[in-house]
Motif scaffolding. Sequence first.
Motif, PDB file in Angstrom:
ATOM      1  N   ALA A   1       0.933  10.339  45.183  1.00  0.00           N
ATOM      2  CA  ALA A   1       0.634  11.338  46.223  1.00  0.00           C
ATOM      3  C   ALA A   1       0.943  10.822  47.615  1.00  0.00           C
ATOM      4  O   ALA A   1       0.878  11.576  48.587  1.00  0.00           O
ATOM      5  CB  ALA A   1      -0.837  11.748  46.144  1.00  0.00           C
ATOM      6  N   LEU A   2       1.267   9.545  47.747  1.00  0.00           N
ATOM      7  CA  LEU A   2       1.558   8.983  49.074  1.00  0.00           C
ATOM      8  C   LEU A   2       3.010   9.203  49.513  1.00  0.00           C
ATOM      9  O   LEU A   2       3.370   8.853  50.639  1.00  0.00           O
ATOM     10  CB  LEU A   2       1.218   7.483  49.095  1.00  0.00           C
TER      11      LEU A   2
ATOM     12  N   PRO B   1      -3.238  15.379  50.601  1.00  0.00           N
ATOM     13  CA  PRO B   1      -2.476  15.164  49.359  1.00  0.00           C
ATOM     14  C   PRO B   1      -3.147  14.141  48.438  1.00  0.00           C
ATOM     15  O   PRO B   1      -3.041  14.231  47.209  1.00  0.00           O
ATOM     16  CB  PRO B   1      -1.122  14.637  49.852  1.00  0.00           C
ATOM     17  N   GLN B   2      -3.829  13.162  49.033  1.00  0.00           N
ATOM     18  CA  GLN B   2      -4.519  12.176  48.197  1.00  0.00           C
ATOM     19  C   GLN B   2      -5.708  12.805  47.483  1.00  0.00           C
ATOM     20  O   GLN B   2      -6.102  12.366  46.408  1.00  0.00           O
ATOM     21  CB  GLN B   2      -4.985  11.002  49.059  1.00  0.00           C
TER      22      GLN B   2
ATOM     23  N   GLY C   1       4.617  11.997  50.297  1.00  0.00           N
ATOM     24  CA  GLY C   1       4.617  12.854  51.490  1.00  0.00           C
ATOM     25  C   GLY C   1       4.156  12.083  52.727  1.00  0.00           C
ATOM     26  O   GLY C   1       4.868  12.027  53.734  1.00  0.00           O
ATOM     27  N   PRO C   2       2.967  11.470  52.666  1.00  0.00           N
ATOM     28  CA  PRO C   2       2.476  10.699  53.823  1.00  0.00           C
ATOM     29  C   PRO C   2       3.452   9.634  54.334  1.00  0.00           C
ATOM     30  O   PRO C   2       3.491   9.372  55.535  1.00  0.00           O
ATOM     31  CB  PRO C   2       1.183  10.078  53.288  1.00  0.00           C
TER      32      PRO C   2
ATOM     33  N   ARG D   1       6.347  11.382  56.863  1.00  0.00           N
ATOM     34  CA  ARG D   1       6.004  12.310  57.954  1.00  0.00           C
ATOM     35  C   ARG D   1       6.498  11.859  59.319  1.00  0.00           C
ATOM     36  O   ARG D   1       6.466  12.635  60.277  1.00  0.00           O
ATOM     37  CB  ARG D   1       4.490  12.517  58.015  1.00  0.00           C
TER      38      ARG D   1
ATOM     39  N   PRO E   1      -1.669   8.415  39.891  1.00  0.00           N
ATOM     40  CA  PRO E   1      -1.424   9.686  40.596  1.00  0.00           C
ATOM     41  C   PRO E   1      -1.802   9.622  42.072  1.00  0.00           C
ATOM     42  O   PRO E   1      -1.196  10.289  42.911  1.00  0.00           O
ATOM     43  CB  PRO E   1      -2.335  10.685  39.858  1.00  0.00           C
ATOM     44  N   GLN E   2      -2.805   8.805  42.408  1.00  0.00           N
ATOM     45  CA  GLN E   2      -3.190   8.654  43.809  1.00  0.00           C
ATOM     46  C   GLN E   2      -2.106   7.905  44.587  1.00  0.00           C
ATOM     47  O   GLN E   2      -1.947   8.101  45.791  1.00  0.00           O
ATOM     48  CB  GLN E   2      -4.521   7.915  43.918  1.00  0.00           C
TER      49      GLN E   2
ATOM     50  N   ALA F   1      -4.377  14.992  44.511  1.00  0.00           N
ATOM     51  CA  ALA F   1      -3.922  14.173  43.384  1.00  0.00           C
ATOM     52  C   ALA F   1      -5.060  13.814  42.433  1.00  0.00           C
ATOM     53  O   ALA F   1      -4.822  13.241  41.369  1.00  0.00           O
ATOM     54  CB  ALA F   1      -3.258  12.901  43.914  1.00  0.00           C
ATOM     55  N   LEU F   2      -6.282  14.141  42.795  1.00  0.00           N
ATOM     56  CA  LEU F   2      -7.417  13.810  41.927  1.00  0.00           C
ATOM     57  C   LEU F   2      -7.670  14.848  40.837  1.00  0.00           C
ATOM     58  O   LEU F   2      -8.544  14.658  39.993  1.00  0.00           O
ATOM     59  CB  LEU F   2      -8.675  13.616  42.780  1.00  0.00           C
TER      60      LEU F   2
ATOM     61  N   GLN G   1      -5.541   7.348  36.091  1.00  0.00           N
ATOM     62  CA  GLN G   1      -6.532   7.518  37.156  1.00  0.00           C
ATOM     63  C   GLN G   1      -6.062   7.001  38.513  1.00  0.00           C
ATOM     64  O   GLN G   1      -6.407   7.563  39.543  1.00  0.00           O
ATOM     65  CB  GLN G   1      -7.848   6.807  36.762  1.00  0.00           C
TER      66      GLN G   1
ATOM     67  N   GLN H   1      -1.816  13.876  55.733  1.00  0.00           N
ATOM     68  CA  GLN H   1      -1.970  12.491  55.299  1.00  0.00           C
ATOM     69  C   GLN H   1      -3.110  12.286  54.310  1.00  0.00           C
ATOM     70  O   GLN H   1      -3.012  11.451  53.412  1.00  0.00           O
ATOM     71  CB  GLN H   1      -2.184  11.584  56.528  1.00  0.00           C
TER      72      GLN H   1
END
Lengths: 594, 594
Positions: free
Chosen positions: B574-575, A570-571, B577-578, B581, B570-571, A574-575, B567, A567
Amino acid sequence: MTYTAPLTEQRFALETAGRLAELAALPKFAAMDDDLVDAILTESGKFAAEVFAPLNWKGDREGAKLENGVVTLPEGFRDAYGQYVEAGWGSLGGDPEYGGQGLPFALATACQEQLTSANMAFSLCPMLTLGAIEALTAHASEDLKQTYLTKLVSGEWTGTMNLTEPQAGSDVGALRTTAEQAADGTWRIKGQKIYITWGEHDVADNIVHLVLARTAGAPAGTKGISLFVVPKYLPAEDGGFTVRNDLRCVGLEEKLGIHASPTCTMSFGDKGECVGFIVGEEMAGMRAMFTMMNHARVNVGLQGPAICERAYQAALAYAKERVQSAKLGGPDRDPVAIVEHADVRRNLMTMKAITEATRALVYANAAAVDMAHAQKDADARTAAQGRADLLTPITKGYATDMGVEVASIGVQVHGGMGFVEETGAAQHYRDIRIAPIYEGTNGIQAMDLVGRKLNVAGGQHWRGLLAEMRADIASLPATGDFAAMKVPLSDIADAVAAAANWLVEPGRDPNDVAAGAQPFLRLFGIAIGGWLLAGQAREAQSRLALGKGDAGFLRAKVVTARFFAEQVVPQGAALLGPVMRGRDTLFAISADAL
Amino acid sequence: MTYTAPLTEQRFALETAGRLAELAALPKFAAMDDDLVDAILTESGKFAAEVFAPLNWKGDREGAKLENGVVTLPEGFRDAYGQYVEAGWGSLGGDPEYGGQGLPFALATACQEQLTSANMAFSLCPMLTLGAIEALTAHASEDLKQTYLTKLVSGEWTGTMNLTEPQAGSDVGALRTTAEQAADGTWRIKGQKIYITWGEHDVADNIVHLVLARTAGAPAGTKGISLFVVPKYLPAEDGGFTVRNDLRCVGLEEKLGIHASPTCTMSFGDKGECVGFIVGEEMAGMRAMFTMMNHARVNVGLQGPAICERAYQAALAYAKERVQSAKLGGPDRDPVAIVEHADVRRNLMTMKAITEATRALVYANAAAVDMAHAQKDADARTAAQGRADLLTPITKGYATDMGVEVASIGVQVHGGMGFVEETGAAQHYRDIRIAPIYEGTNGIQAMDLVGRKLNVAGGQHWRGLLAEMRADIASLPATGDFAAMKVPLSDIADAVAAAANWLVEPGRDPNDVAAGAQPFLRLFGIAIGGWLLAGQAREAQSRLALGKGDAGFLRAKVVTARFFAEQVVPQGAALLGPVMRGRDTLFAISADAL
């Protein structure tokens, strides 16, 4: 609003991330055995819960008060501090030569965590003292040590750090406080310092100020700065410390949080009679101050997991008690405790996972500090020092940012009650907000990481850490919970490597590096958190297989590590892109058009 | 601590995300032309800055006070509210039949934003009134409308929403307040409500409470709930409203923030004489309340960008003024304003980009509400209503979370000053913390989004929005700043699609869906923000090409959209996957072992 020290978790975190067995094997820490560690953690946790915690809310409501230069803490603080000194909690990590118990910083850190969870504002008093002890131990003359160190180690006297002036915040080199040598060899200090934590108070009999000042003819900037010991009370002829020095608190800040921590404006030498004693050589002040600051930065980083823990305990208790709405999808329409709702559970697991990840990071950092001091082999010491120095800005930056985030989730779990001050959740949200600011803002930490620490010794420290991380991840079992962790952890290790290599590329413009500093620190912090938790999960799995330890705790550790990997990690990964975008977009709008 | 309405940006956001030209083309809004919009924004901005903003700090320090059932606001509030009513700011969006100006909600939202930026605590008073107006307009009898609506629209009287009871928070259906019909056809209300915003005060002459209660014999849960108008003052024989109703404020919460917004515990019918009038049919209360809540949720979402804007203005001003350290890498070693340092600039750009993204989201949502009401074609109205309903939880959830985050960055930019209350940055951090909680916690919003809104009309509303988003992204120019936006925006649109399809898969366990609710809301919110900013950037580019408008502003818009895409987006992506779950890891640790 109670606090219970998480003893099983703290002990386990010390044994894993804190490398307790390795530390115990070193001659310096030969006196430390399992029973001693247990006894210390247990008793210190009890002290924190029973003596410091009950004053937390009271301290917030009443705050420190200034009247005619005298700062008074709420009733109970002086007595509680006296108990702290008496029990010897301040001397755990101190040098035995000056009355300390010579125990590892890692263990002292676990105890300091308990105090911080219990009462963050109060815990700053011993924390600043520890910083002063560190600086004096490393840099002061034997004479000064004999006079001041013993009393600081025992806690009878407290210490402060006096760096900041209105025009000299992050840029310490801009300070203007002066020191002039008197005929007797001592110095006369003159100037004003702001934001001096526990700069004046009534809980101890003397306050030992460490003050940065500029001597006559010293060059501009940090090179011209010297460090002085400036006690509130000077020695009298009769040997007591009863002569009031020419320094005083002229103001207290009214702050968002940590109301029971007096944040003082200190005025030194209004009458030209403020006596100071130099620490080390003239113009070597910054080095000494860095000793103090590095120590303090780990302890400020510690405020992250400490407040995470406290906020988590409160949120969990509320979520178990608050009954609202039926569980989704089941036949039973009776309302259940909200801990049974998936989105509340997500908030709690996020809090728990971040608490444990940041705790592991801080303990690992503290253990590296211990290794750097206590190992016999010089190369091993250098490697450990490199590890400690690399981790310090990450500990300070990542762990404190997470403290704010987790305290905020804690408010959220309480719903409307979270916004009501009496509930207590809001105090943590207010208190912890200072942690990303003081001891070098997290922006400064990020700059330190990318501009300095990545380049130390040709980058061998971060490359070494990354190699260790990758080897550990590669060797995780490819089954069950570990299989689920392996991919995100590998991905983030790759992201750290790519980002770090980009940042250290020769010829890279320093403003491009600075532009990526903050996301890089976050990325690295998450990666280390995920790696350390995976290591803990592995150890937990081994103990489960052996039937050793608390099975419920150990199974929870594996799940928590998996949750963090799935959880949170992955965040972080992504940076990578955000780190490498450079300065152009940041500066494409002129300041006037922002 | 001043505030200046960002008129150019607000106007531009209305024209793009707020679809102002399309709204102006509808018969309902025929009276609205460019000059009128300009005049309203300008004058309302001036009013907010000159009348509401100067009371913000004072309101925080002094707060609302309760004595003997009477709630008093700090000096100046009553007068300021009088000016607000006199100028007609409350009536902008109201129905002309009841004295309103019949202007779009989108435009009224922009004005409400200004009030909120200026003084969030105060702005809640008109905001709650707007919600009451909405509910009465849609559901009340003509008689009630004539009596109450005109006074609410003018603002002479204010409105409240009375839902929450101690045991009935998120689970409104658990409420116990009762309503019994009297011989004269009116009702007698009995019960206690908590957390009633502006439930009692001294700034207006009457308060119109909308109260949810259960009638005799009504079924349990939300189905048995009815809505009542319960005025503080009832009509007297002489036609005036001078008869005090049997209701009173019995407590005020001491809160983390919005101190000038009285949060009341209201007691109805202590003497059995609390008179209420039913709104609509018996047991149709929840429908009416949802009307009110949906409106209020958009306005609470609005608090996100409103506080972002205020926090950003303060941080930017400080960063331009505060001089500290030399610029990196240059030959000049003189210290510069911190706005010139890359990591400070990153903080400011993050604040700016999120402010503009969330503003665009809120205006887009408000415009969809307008379209749903004002379009002629029934299908178009349904589509617009679907869009509005889909966006509402995202607006409320994402924009308020961002308000907290941006206010926190605002504190950080100020360094040590940020933690000192007098600076003002901390007030925003405290005030905005309520926004993710009230009007349905953000967890509830996320559940509403995934559990209800994604499934409305077979998912056509989210699929339609996504198709529009993808077409827009595909058609972005493949050069310059737009090329840099295209990849992350496409990626996040794909992530939204994948996540949404996973969530709505037939047979998916509702707890798996709930487990992914929060990250899905965040993911979708960021995607919409990025998409709307890219659309704005495109319009800015067109205007630049035509030489129309403020070139500095338009160029900044393109850069800001790019910054967000590179900036922030992308964050969000990346969610994915989360989100997917499921519930297993969340519930793998039993509540007792957490």
